[in-house]
Each structure stands twice: as structure tokens, then as C-alpha cells.
Design a protein around this motif. Sequence first.
Motif, mmCIF file in Angstrom:
data_model
loop_
_atom_site.group_PDB
_atom_site.id
_atom_site.type_symbol
_atom_site.label_atom_id
_atom_site.label_comp_id
_atom_site.label_asym_id
_atom_site.label_seq_id
_atom_site.Cartn_x
_atom_site.Cartn_y
_atom_site.Cartn_z
ATOM 1 N N ALA B 146 0.863 -1.226 -0.117
ATOM 2 C CA ALA B 146 -0.018 -0.021 0.027
ATOM 3 C C ALA B 146 1.000 1.326 0.116
ATOM 4 N N PHE B 147 1.938 1.281 0.732
ATOM 5 C CA PHE B 147 2.711 2.213 1.113
ATOM 6 C C PHE B 147 3.556 2.555 -0.357
ATOM 7 N N LEU B 148 4.102 1.637 -1.055
ATOM 8 C CA LEU B 148 4.707 1.660 -2.223
ATOM 9 C C LEU B 148 3.857 2.224 -3.468
ATOM 10 N N GLY B 149 2.625 1.832 -3.243
ATOM 11 C CA GLY B 149 1.661 2.094 -4.456
ATOM 12 C C GLY B 149 1.419 3.570 -4.268
ATOM 13 N N SER B 150 1.033 4.073 -2.911
ATOM 14 C CA SER B 150 0.650 5.397 -3.009
ATOM 15 C C SER B 150 1.981 6.341 -3.144
ATOM 16 N N ALA B 151 2.970 5.916 -2.663
ATOM 17 C CA ALA B 151 4.116 6.748 -2.930
ATOM 18 C C ALA B 151 4.530 6.770 -4.504
ATOM 19 N N ALA B 152 4.288 5.816 -5.240
ATOM 20 C CA ALA B 152 4.685 5.700 -6.720
ATOM 21 C C ALA B 152 3.599 6.730 -7.371
ATOM 22 N N VAL B 153 2.473 6.715 -6.922
ATOM 23 C CA VAL B 153 1.510 7.860 -7.531
ATOM 24 C C VAL B 153 1.939 9.167 -6.914
ATOM 25 N N LEU B 154 2.419 9.423 -5.791
ATOM 26 C CA LEU B 154 2.610 10.715 -5.485
ATOM 27 C C LEU B 154 3.819 11.287 -6.077
ATOM 28 N N MET B 155 4.620 10.351 -6.170
ATOM 29 C CA MET B 155 5.836 10.764 -6.928
ATOM 30 C C MET B 155 5.839 11.254 -8.213
ATOM 31 N N ILE B 156 4.942 10.642 -8.873
ATOM 32 C CA ILE B 156 4.547 11.032 -10.278
ATOM 33 C C ILE B 156 3.618 12.363 -10.321
ATOM 34 N N VAL B 157 2.898 12.621 -9.356
ATOM 35 C CA VAL B 157 1.985 13.747 -9.139
ATOM 36 C C VAL B 157 3.193 15.074 -8.730
ATOM 37 N N LEU B 158 3.955 14.648 -7.777
ATOM 38 C CA LEU B 158 4.860 15.542 -7.402
ATOM 39 C C LEU B 158 5.976 16.072 -8.760
ATOM 40 N N PHE B 159 6.237 14.960 -9.339
ATOM 41 C CA PHE B 159 7.351 15.262 -10.430
ATOM 42 C C PHE B 159 6.379 16.195 -11.423
ATOM 43 N N VAL B 160 5.125 15.760 -11.955
ATOM 44 C CA VAL B 160 4.567 16.606 -12.734
ATOM 45 C C VAL B 160 4.202 17.839 -12.242
ATOM 46 N N SER B 161 3.677 18.031 -11.018
ATOM 47 C CA SER B 161 3.306 19.425 -10.570
ATOM 48 C C SER B 161 4.633 20.634 -10.306
ATOM 49 N N ARG B 162 5.814 19.888 -10.404
ATOM 50 C CA ARG B 162 6.885 20.792 -10.408
ATOM 51 C C ARG B 162 7.027 21.630 -11.789
ATOM 52 N N ARG B 163 6.501 20.882 -12.876
ATOM 53 C CA ARG B 163 6.534 21.665 -14.116
ATOM 54 C C ARG B 163 5.163 22.303 -14.658
ATOM 55 N N ILE B 164 4.117 21.959 -13.813
ATOM 56 C CA ILE B 164 2.978 22.469 -14.109
ATOM 57 C C ILE B 164 2.482 23.789 -13.354
ATOM 58 N N GLU B 165 1.998 24.728 -14.067
ATOM 59 C CA GLU B 165 1.531 26.156 -13.663
ATOM 60 C C GLU B 165 0.201 25.846 -12.761
ATOM 61 N N SER B 166 -0.711 25.311 -13.757
ATOM 62 C CA SER B 166 -2.084 25.316 -13.060
ATOM 63 C C SER B 166 -2.436 24.037 -12.030
ATOM 64 N N THR B 167 -2.891 24.594 -10.850
ATOM 65 C CA THR B 167 -3.298 23.522 -9.914
ATOM 66 C C THR B 167 -4.273 22.768 -10.429
ATOM 67 N N VAL B 168 -5.347 23.356 -11.230
ATOM 68 C CA VAL B 168 -6.581 22.509 -11.620
ATOM 69 C C VAL B 168 -5.832 21.318 -12.581
ATOM 70 N N THR B 169 -4.972 21.593 -13.375
ATOM 71 C CA THR B 169 -4.265 20.399 -14.137
ATOM 72 C C THR B 169 -4.053 19.297 -13.220
ATOM 73 N N ILE B 170 -3.307 19.708 -12.093
ATOM 74 C CA ILE B 170 -2.738 18.685 -11.015
ATOM 75 C C ILE B 170 -4.023 18.039 -10.713
ATOM 76 N N LEU B 171 -5.297 18.640 -10.364
ATOM 77 C CA LEU B 171 -6.248 17.900 -9.855
ATOM 78 C C LEU B 171 -6.996 17.000 -10.770
ATOM 79 N N ILE B 172 -6.824 17.383 -12.020
ATOM 80 C CA ILE B 172 -7.353 16.643 -13.067
ATOM 81 C C ILE B 172 -6.449 15.280 -13.326
ATOM 82 N N LEU B 173 -5.006 15.582 -13.213
ATOM 83 C CA LEU B 173 -4.101 14.500 -13.499
ATOM 84 C C LEU B 173 -4.468 13.266 -12.241
ATOM 85 N N GLY B 174 -4.607 13.773 -10.994
ATOM 86 C CA GLY B 174 -4.936 12.981 -10.054
ATOM 87 C C GLY B 174 -6.021 12.218 -10.062
ATOM 88 N N LEU B 175 -7.147 12.718 -10.587
ATOM 89 C CA LEU B 175 -8.464 12.018 -10.949
ATOM 90 C C LEU B 175 -8.363 11.083 -11.897
#
Lengths: 374, 359
Positions: B146-175
Motif C-alpha cells: 500500500a505504501f509503495l503504491g501510494s508513494a509511486a502515484v505521489l512521486m508522479i504527481v509531485l514530479f508533474v506538479s513541479r513543471r505545471i503552473e495550473s493547480t487544476v491540471t494537477i487535480l485532473i491528473l490525480g483524478l
Amino acid sequence: MKDEILLYARDLSIGYHDNFPKVIAEKLELDLRAGELVCLIGPNGAGKSTLIRTLIGMQQPLSGSIYLSGRDLKDFTPKERAKKLSVVLTSPVTVSHLRVFHVVALGRYPHTGWSGVLSEDDKRIVSFSLNAVGAAGLTSRFMGEISDGEKQKVMIARGLAQDPSVLVLDEPTAFLDLPHKVEIMRILRSLSRHPGRAVLLSIHDLDLAMRTADRIWLIDKGGKMFFGAPEDLVLQGVLSSAFEMGGVHFDIEKGTFIIAPEERGSAVLTGEAGTEVELIWTRRALERAGYRICADEVTSMRIDVCRSGGSVIWSWQNGRSRLEFNSIGSLVQHLRTLPDMKEQCKEHTSIELLQQESSILNECVPGIETVIMP
Amino acid sequence: MKGETHTRKDHHRVLILIVLFSVAFCISFVLDLVLGSVDIPFHETFSIIMGNYVGDASRETIIMDLRLPRAIAASFGGAALSVAGLQMQTLFRNPLADSYILGISSGATLGVALVVLLAGGTSGGTLPQLLRSMGFFGSATVVSAAFLGSAAVLMIVLFVSRRIESTVTILILGLMFGYVISSVVTVLVHFSDPDKVKAFSEWTFGTFDIRWTEVSILVPVTAVALLMSFLLSKPLNALLLGEGYAMSMGMNFKRIRIAIIITTALLAGAVTAFCGPIAFLGVAVPHLCRGVFVTADHRILVPACIIVGGCLALLSDMIAHLPGSSLTLPLSAVTSMFGAPVVIWVVLHGSRFGRGVSI
């Protein structure tokens, strides 16, 4: 005096860096001096917002530099910048469960510690800011309870609480009705009179900008910028050329843009003494309805304004037909039912015209008090 | 001054409410210890905890090894999910955001699905049996998955969010991550042995029934993250006006956003790894607190969410264990079933701001 200039830009190019840079305007030289209110105007899509966003550091310039209090904007930390420059944005504020006082207190953000606890000084500045925009009465209201106009005042007070030397506002009067627009402009003007402070705002409402601004920054569709007192820009013809488009043109005498209606004809307008004000508004109504006002007798249509008893009567005369109206509304409504004069002249004889008119007169036209048939 | 008296009244009300909810929290905590399949009277419970109990050793085991860690897990779990939800609602300025909006729970679910559904193990039955059949790994495997799974998704979200301006985009990516992952899980479930599927779906219900070894990790991690969250109160307050305003007031938005995402990841990730995905608390408690405390100030909302979230988690856990019977209900079902009416009441009752919710 160089120290008087609070914000200036040298050789500035603005635009977007997507895959390849898209230049909106280049080689801009801008100065914002202490004590002045500058309105940035320009047609939609000319780049007003891009310029504002670049000047406040939310967007990188393509080239060139911006200096705030003599220091390159790039060298400021966000916190240092926030102490010199505050911003009121167009984005709506959706927070509801926060009292106005606390929203304005957020303006103290760059001045408070990690927890945002307010000192007595901070509290005094917040109250002072609310007073300055005439929103002291809203202090303990919740943001969810107040109107759009009041919210805008609160956001301006919040900008003021940052204690900036430059206050930049992106279309602060959008979404407001006219009295509130005027009030906001009055507030901003008084804020700009504070020593060592300047106010820059973008605005759509030209008339308001021309009446309030000390100077205008005008950006046209090609990204070319013009600067000067509103009146100078009018006389140079810059204003009319920047905004000219189909159906709208700038009336240099009135200083406003008017919707040029399709011209339907011309009329002679006369009035007895004491109806000067009525004449001004009758003229506007006639122009709106598409009638050019002329002094000579070339046209057969005459409109005469006279007082009878306590009321004003508008009498309309065309050839031998004559009607009287008790309001401008009913006069205009009648004019609208008339056939186009120019076309009539081309296509119909005067007899046909007369027949047509009398048929219209036989219909019930509201507002007619007396109908005097020839 | 008029504003001053209002501020003082606000302070008094908040103080009174905090005290009331703290008392409610303490009562819930004690009740969660006392009530259960075997009712152990209060004085016995007390002496067991104080370490001077002489009597039935099984009762001592029930309290010390089962109920106490469970109550602690519920307190911290509820607090963590509520604060994580609060942060997400503020960051995304979206009243429907919850602690799982970034795909944390779907990541964890995928991890567990891979382990439980694909891993070897012949005998079916419940999750503990299944885990026993997997031998040495035991529940640690599920937790790590469970920990690795959630960490993996979060790493992706974090990595993507460093380059993305719009927070809504992060929201949609998460969804979108959530949708893709749950479809993978659906496929896995579809082709799996029914017994394993049952074990897996039990995990997805969530439970606070965890042991001391797990509590000893969960508590410090969430405590640190809750403290971090409280320290982020000022930027969170600034974010109430939107990103543009927050930046213009001197906030380093990208840094703060990363800090908020990491804090949320620690809070929701730790709880999900140990207790499974627990529905509802993350989205509901922040609204409840805003409505009851009538404020959007995070310096009040963070502590309020900790106390109210912990309290509701304890009550849900108590109800899930159906005092007096040996049955238990799925925890997520309880949180939603009893929590939804509360939130519906808050939403419909409205307030001076009219009906509906806002952040």
C-alpha cells in the motif's frame, strides 16, 4: 527627478514563451511616477493583462527589464516585492467564512511572522486601509455576505494593507454597475494622491478612464503603445484609431465612443427657452434612433420641444402631418415605425409616403396625446 | 470598536467549541476502549491502562493489545485524513476535494491488489488467513504494498506538479490516475480467485484494527505531518484568496504547494497504508468544522479538524464494532452512513451565507 519614478521598464518585450516566443509588444519604455493614477487601456486582446502580469512579476518578460524603486524586479524575493507592490486581480474571491477584517489582514502577509499573528501596528494599518476605501462599516461582515462592489473595495483595502508604493489593479471595475465603478475610481484616485504612491490599473471603461486618469497608457492591437494625458491622446487621434471598429466610432466632441446606428434620416430640432436640458437628451435619443440633427431646412422633419403648463411636449412634424408626444420614449417609438426616409425618397412618391404615414397613424401608437390629422 | 468586539466574540466561541469537542473526543476515546464484543467496565479498563490490574489476563490483552492501539489509530487516522482533506480543499479551492484526491488511495489499492490478488498462496479465506499462507511477509507485505503504491502515484504527481503552473491540471491528473488505476484493479479482480477477491475487498473497507508495531510508525509520522500542516496555516490562509493573490502577497507558491502535497501524502499515505482507504472523513470533517466554527482561518481549522476528525473516527470505529455483538461492520460503510447525514444537515441548514458549502 529620477527618484520620483517608482516603476519603470526599459526595452521591455512582453508575450508568451510557448514553443516559440509570441511577442505581444516590444521595445516598451514605461514610467510610473509617484502621486499619479495611470489607466492602461486598449481593445480586447491587445495585451493589457499580459502587460499587467509582466509588470507585477507573475509572468516573465521576453526581454528587457522592469525596475521597482530603482531595483531590477528579478532581484526581488517574492516577500520583498510584496512590500513594494500590491495587486488586485480580476479572479473572483470565493472565500465566504472569513470576516472582512481578516481578508484585509491577509495583506499584512509579507510583514507578519510564520503564524500571521497581527501586531497592534498591523491591526491599525488594517483599520486604516478599510477606512481609506470607505469600507470601515464592513469590518466584521463575512465575505460571503457582501456584494461584488463591496468585495472589490475589500480587495483594494487588502492591497493597501500591504503598504505598497505601487498598487496595480487588473480591471478593478469589471462586473460592477456604473455608480460602483465611479466610486472605485474615486477611491483609487484618492489613494494615488498619497505621497510616494502610484496607482496603475487596466480598465475597459474608456469614458471613466478619461475622466479619472492623470495619464493614459494606450496599447493598440498591434502592440504599439502611446502615453499621455487623456486629452492629448484624443487630440492626436490615437484613441479613435486604436479602438475604431465596425459600428463604433469615437465622437471627438463628446469624448466617448458611440454606437453608430444606421442613419435613417435627418431632422431639425428646435426648442423654446427653458428646454435646454431636454434638448440635449432629445438630441441623444434622436441620434440613437438614427437621425442626424441638422440646422437647415433641407429636411422636412421637424421636432420642437416646448413647455405647456408643468409638462414638456415634443411635437413632431413632417410635411403636413403633426403629432405631439409627452415623452421621448413615445417619440422615438413613433420614429421607429416610420419608413426609412432615404429609401422612401428613392422609391416612393410623396403621395405614397403620405398614405403610408396616415395608415401608421391610424394604428394605436401609445403615448400620443393629441393627433392632429391634416 | 465594533470589529474588535466581533473578534473577541469569535475567539470566545472558538475556545468554547474547542473545549467541548476535546471533551467529546476524550469520552469517545474511553467509550471505544470500554465498549466492544466484551464490555469491560470503566474502572477495570482504567486500572488495566494504569498497569495495576489484577484479574482476567484475557481482558488485559483485549484492552492493551487490541482496543488501545485501535483507539490510538482511530484518533490519529481520523485527524490525519481530516487535515489532509482540509489542505486539499484549500489548495485546489474545491469543496469536493478530499485526502485521496491526488490518487493516494488508488495507488495504495493497486499495490495491495497486486500483492493479494497475484501473489502466491493457495488457501482462501479471510485476509489474516491469506496472509498467514503467504508466510513470513504477513501484514507487513500489505502495508508495504500500500505504501509503495501510494508513494509511486505521489512521486508522479509531485514530479508533474513541479513543471505545471495550473493547480487544476494537477487535480485532473490525480483524478485520471485514479481512473486508470481502478480500471487495472477491476481487471485484476475480474480474473482472480473469489476468495482472494473477498480478502482484497475487506482491505478496501478499511479498519483501525492495527497492532502496536504499526501504531508506532503511524503515530510519529502523522504527528509530524499534523504539526507541519499547522505551520502551513498562514500560506493556506493566503491561498483562500487564490494562487494569484497568494503569490502577489509574497508567498513562494511552488515551494508551498510542494510542502502541502508532501504533508498530505504523509498524512493520507500513512493512514491508507496501515488502515486501508477510509472513505468520507477527509471530505466531510473540513466542511463540518468550517460550518460549526464559522471560520476559514486555518490556524483554527487545523486544530479543529484534528479534534473533530479524531472524535468522529473513534465514534465510527465504535459503531463498526457493534457493541455487545461479535460482528463488525466495514469501517468505510459506517463513516459514510453516519457521516453523510451530518454533512447533509450542515449543508442544508446553511448559514448566513445561504445554502451550500464553500471553502
